[in-house]
Scaffold this active site. Structure first.
Site, mmCIF file in Angstrom:
data_model
loop_
_atom_site.group_PDB
_atom_site.id
_atom_site.type_symbol
_atom_site.label_atom_id
_atom_site.label_comp_id
_atom_site.label_asym_id
_atom_site.label_seq_id
_atom_site.Cartn_x
_atom_site.Cartn_y
_atom_site.Cartn_z
ATOM 1 C CE LYS A 76 -3.787 2.048 2.733
ATOM 2 N NZ LYS A 76 -4.670 1.868 3.914
ATOM 3 C CB SER A 151 -7.989 3.910 3.278
ATOM 4 O OG SER A 151 -7.172 3.248 4.201
ATOM 5 C CB SER A 175 -8.449 0.965 6.081
ATOM 6 O OG SER A 175 -9.218 2.128 6.291
#
Lengths: 483, 95, 478
Positions: A76, A151, A175
């Protein structure tokens, strides 16, 4: 091949069915070919990936291969990667080349994994749909009109679409778990303090935790063996031994007590979701687990407490983005005030600004007690609810999400509706507990997930239960068409 | 609790964020509704509850007073927006 | 209307740790800009703070030395504001629960009066960087080397009532932190910074007036002048019916005035909250005991001991104690002199310090060691040499190291104490000066000095002066 698990791929590498270089090239090719549809990657690190893959193959030839050697992985874009752009999904860091590696990145490098690139995410980890990225929204591989969750939407979509067998994410209010559920894959938020936060760009420091995405609980266990552990550079990292998470995957679950919070199974729950969760519960019962009702009476206050605490901490954590030492800087600032205000207004998106404002307000003179302090008190109540519940059960089970993915743009207008969809995940962050999301079926053709919440530092038990579930179901083997 | 536009402007200044008049109106509505949401916390009496900062009860670890960082100025300043003679530049600060 | 001045002091002491309070970057003064600012000090995305054990020990040391309470649990809090020398946009400090609370400093004023000033608290925090305002094409340059250096902020109760008291307080604190080895006290370099809170109130009133905070004053002289200016400013405002605004002011030494810094202070809501990246600082009995065992003899204790054991005056004791190295030098000198404290202190305070000051040397750089000086003092005390001769020997030793006895031997400087030799020479001098003798015997007493000078000259200074005085007086009286 691209939907194989890490365990399977490791076997293939071991048996020389394929080399790490070939495997890496395969995934890179898929990304290049299909990612325009999903927009799950921000940066591809092709050259570096092939170099690492080559090294992995050489190590294997010399007999130095370990469980994760040569397996590709996506990070990420919230994890700092030395010499490589780390944007956090924001214009503010669009040109930021991280000058060091996050501890998590170092750990996976040392484990011999091959980094394919950095994945798309909601800006500064704020969002539940990956619609808040400077780099455009990510799409759900199961249906391109729908959101993948957030997210960590990019990391989840990438694994779901077979662009990588593993990826990393972060979870502050859900998330990792929520996008895992909406994309039909497995994702774990470890216990707070289990995984180092050093180099993981901070959103809400007392809630953030980095964790893995993969296709199965077994894969997650493999990844956790590399990812978990004490880091002296992180004061909130806990120095307690890391068990071999794979060693206990196959433990019989007979006699294990599973708690069902009555607040989570009320009339409001989508009946289709409810049915799938009930099916899962039946499987556990059939294996000898004992199902008990528990109560989490303050859980309805998780949202309110979270939406004070997380913004408050983020308002302070994001004060460093001021155009002075790194990141975006506005053009021709006329004075200091102008530098700060225009840099921050131009560099941050709407959701980030919204949370900074709320957070600033909650900490401000005259409001601290009513908001911030109050939220910390509620936090204790929520945590104590779990402690109480865990006195009589080993694991708590719930849906991960109240409904499958929603359409892009559907919730973007009113932030509150977005905030309300985190109801099952947020309490877990407030209490610092580990939470695992497993693919549990489909509603209207879109995946939903089941969540297993464990005691502090008891990832082993929830992974054990997750693996057991995946021995009796095949949701985790389903793949979206079109890729 | 409803926020006033003045309150929003004040908060924006504290956070060094510039808001246009339209932004102010927009955020005033949104922030007010978020505050309404979080104020549900007031339904519970917490007067006897201690605030909780971290989920575990551990003390701060202490680090030995030994240098373990080397000078990496060049690397760090390569990514800086404006530097001169090793210093970070900002519009003149008047004290 | 009679006014009373009320002063409280907030002193920031930069702690003498090798590394920053929250990172492992070095803290040495004077390095090239930004060469001692690591990623953590720069507030890079993703970095985290870890607390320096030595900084904590130094805070404990201070707390013990001032009789304060060492808090078993204290919390680090973020103080949020925007300024270019503050990389994270917040300073990690302590707010509601500081590591040290209470305590006191006993200060001595010039007239010997002592006063106890109570402390409110002392807490740990990180220092900010520096802004350099020379023109860089209309910009300021920021050096973050200093960012993250540990500070101990020491807050006094508003119990001082004059600039003199404030200065005595700062001097006492300055000596103490140096004794403890926690701070070098260098005010010019900024290791010890004083913020002075000044207010006035009508004499007799118990309610405090509104105070102004004079920030960052770095010399005793400036503290005094700043206070005087500010007190007059406030009195004149109040006497003309105005009121004092609570604000931060800067002292301008060139213009000798204080100026409002309102631009920095305006709307500053620091939004303190516990830093979630740090856990509570827990201090155990064991830690306190360990630090306690390392405490040196404190200035107050040393002063009392010097007065008692060496029978020194308050003045001399204060002088020696104010500098730990000087106090040590003194004791080593006394030892080498076989216990001649009075002579030792006289020689140190006049000859030695005089020579050191002239050469701009510190006591630790003295070319004459304590052992050597002690030997010299011993030889005066046992009448081997006279005080005057000793001065020439001292000068010789200052230029080049040597042995006192060797020099005495080599140059034949031994004092003559043989009474008959002295009598003989005195007789000679009296005979050689008939006029003066007659005048003296007629009542001109001050001619005695003339005779002493003549005797000393004729003897090459080698006669024991006390004996000369006695015999000369006898013989002159006839």
């Amino acid at each position: 091949m691209h939907y194989k698990t890490i365990a399977q791929l490791a076997n293939d590498l071991k048996n020389k069915v394929i080399s790490s270089v070939e495997l890496t090239q395969h995934f890179l090719q898929r990304i290049r070919q299909h990612d325009q549809k999903l927009n799950s990657f921000i940066t591809l690190t092709e050259e570096a990936a092939l170099i690492t893959a080559k090294k992995a193959d050489a190590a294997r030839a010399q007999g130095f291969a370990r469980p994760l050697t040569g397996i590709p992985l996506a990070h990420k874009d919230i994890f700092c990667t030395d010499g490589i752009k780390t944007s956090c999904g924001s214009k503010m860091l669009d040109k930021f080349i991280a000058p060091y590696d996050a501890t998590v990145v170092q750990q996976f490098n040392q484990a011999g994994m091959v980094m394919l690139g950095k994945t798309n995410m909601d800006e500064f980890a704020m969002g539940s749909s990956n619609e808040n990225s400077f780099y455009g929204p990510v799409k759900n591989p199961w249906h391109l009109d729908y959101v993948p969750g957030g997210s960590s939407g990019g990391s989840a979509a990438a694994v779901a679409a077979g662009f990588a067998p593993a990826s990393t994410g972060t979870d502050t209010g859900g998330s990792i778990r929520q996008p895992a559920a909406l994309c039909g894959i497995t994702g774990l938020k470890p216990t707070y303090g289990r995984v180092s936060r050093y180099g993981m760009i901070a959103f809400a420091s007392s809630l953030d935790q980095g964790g893995p995405f993969a296709r199965t609980a077994e894969d997650v266990a493999l990844l956790m063996n590399a990812m978990a552990g004490f880091d002296p550079k992180d004061s909130t990292s806990i120095d307690c031994p890391v068990p071999d998470y794979t060693a206990t995957l196959n433990h019989p679950i007979k006699g294990l007590k599973i708690g069902l919070p009555k607040e989570y199974f009320s009339e409001g729950l989508n009946p289709a979701v409810q049915k799938l969760i009930q099916d899962a519960i039946k499987i556990y019962e059939a294996q000898g687990a004992i199902i008990k009702e528990v109560a989490l009476p303050h859980t309805h206050l998780s949202g309110p407490a979270y939406y004070v605490l997380a913004p408050a901490e983020c308002s302070s954590n994001l004060a460093r983005y001021d155009g002075v030492r790194f990141g975006y800087r506005c053009e021709n600032p006329v004075n200091l005030e102008d530098l700060y205000k225009r840099t921050r207004s131009e560099g941050f998106g709407m959701e980030v600004k919204r949370r900074i404002l709320i957070g600033t307000y909650a900490l401000s003179a005259g409001f601290y007690d009513a908001y911030y302090r109050k939220a910390q008190q509620i936090r204790r109540l929520i945590r104590d609810d779990f402690t109480q519940a865990f006195a009589s059960v080993d694991v708590i089970l719930s849906p991960t999400v109240p409904a499958p993915a929603f359409k892009c743009g559907e919730k973007a207008k009113d932030p509150l509706t977005m905030y309300l969809s985190d109801i099952y995940t947020i309490a877990v962050n407030l209490a610092g507990l580990p939470g695992l999301s497993l693919p549990a079926g489909f509603v209207d053709g879109l995946p939903i997930g089941m969540q297993l919440i464990g005691k502090l530092f008891d990832e082993s038990t929830i992974l054990n239960l997750g693996h057991c579930y995946q021995q009796h179901t095949d949701w985790h083997t389903r793949t979206p068409g079109g890729f | 609790m409803s926020l006033t536009p003045e309150a929003v402007k004040k908060i924006a200044h504290l956070a060094r964020i510039e808001l246009s008049e339209a932004d102010v109106a927009h955020y005033t509505t949104q922030l007010s509704s978020i505050l309404g949401f979080v104020e549900q916390m007031n339904a519970v009496d917490t007067s006897k509850v201690a605030p909780l900062s971290h989920s575990f009860d551990m003390p701060q670890r202490l680090r030995a007073d030994v240098v373990d960082e080397e000078n990496q100025r060049d690397k760090y300043q390569q990514i800086a927006p404006a530097v001169m003679a090793g210093l970070y530049l900002v519009p003149q600060v008047i004290e | 209307m009679e006014w009373e001045t009320v002063i409280g002091l907030e002193v920031h002491a930069q702690l003498l740790t090798k590394t920053k309070i929250f990172s492992g970057a070095p803290t040495q003064f004077g390095a090239e800009p930004n060469t001692q600012a690591c990623a953590i000090d720069l507030g890079m995305p993703g970095v985290l703070p870890v607390l320096n054990a030595t900084a904590v020990n130094m805070a404990i040391k201070f707390g013990l030395a001032v009789g304060a309470t060492i808090q078993k649990e204290s919390i680090f809090a973020r103080k949020n504001y925007f300024y270019p020398d503050l990389p994270k946009g917040y300073q990690i400090s302590q707010f509601e629960l500081p590591v040290v609370s209470g305590g006191h400093l006993d200060i001595t004023l010039e007239d010997g009066v002592t006063k106890r000033v109570n402390l409110t608290r002392a807490h740990l925090e990180e220092d900010a960087g520096k802004s350099l305002h020379e023109d860089f094409n209309g910009s300021s340059g920021i050096d973050l080397n200093r960012a993250g250096t540990p500070l101990l902020e020491i807050v006094s109760e508003p119990e001082m009532r004059s600039a003199r008291e404030a200065i005595a307080y700062v001097k006492t604190l300055h000596t103490l932190v140096r004794y403890l080895g926690i701070c070098d006290g260098n005010m010019q370099e900024g290791s010890l910074r004083c913020d002075v809170n000044v207010s006035v109130r009508p004499l007799g009133q118990t309610k405090f007036g509104t105070r102004a905070e004079l920030k960052n004053i770095n010399s005793f002289r400036f503290i005094e002048r700043a206070i005087h200016y500010e007190v007059e400013r406030q009195i004149s405002i109040l006497e003309s019916g105005g009121s004092i605004i609570q604000e931060t002011r800067l002292y301008d030494p060139d213009k000798n005035e204080t100026r409002s810094m309102r631009s920095k202070e305006e709307a500053n809501d620091y939004r303190y909250f516990p830093d979630p990246d740090l856990l509570p600082l827990r201090i155990t009995e064991e830690m306190i005991l360990q630090v306690s065992a390392q405490l040196p003899e404190l200035p107050q204790q040393k002063r009392e001991r010097f007065i008692k054991d060496y029978e020194l005056s308050d003045y001399d004791a204060n002088l020696l104690v104010s500098n730990q190295d000087l106090a040590n030098f003194f004791e080593a000198t006394v030892k080498a002199s076989h216990h001649q404290p009075k002579l030792a202190v006289n020689w140190i305070s006049s000859e030695l310090l005089g020579a050191l000051n002239k050469a701009s040397l510190d006591i630790t750089e003295s070319p004459v060691s304590a052992e050597t000086l002690g030997k010299l003092v011993l030889r005066i005390a046992d009448h081997t040499i006279s005080g005057k001769i000793a001065k020439t020997i001292f000068e010789a030793l200052w230029q080049q190291a040597g042995d006192v006895d060797e020099i005495i031997e080599k140059r034949g400087l031994k004092q003559v104490t043989d009474t008959s030799a002295i009598e003989t020479l005195i007789d000679q001098v009296i005979t050689a000066n008939p006029t003066q003798t007659a005048e003296y015997r007629a009542g001109k007493d001050r001619l005695f000095g003339y005779f002493v000078g003549q005797v000393m000259k004729a003897s090459g200074g080698k006669f024991n002066p006390d004996q000369v005085n006695v015999i000369l007086k006898q013989k002159l009286q006839g």
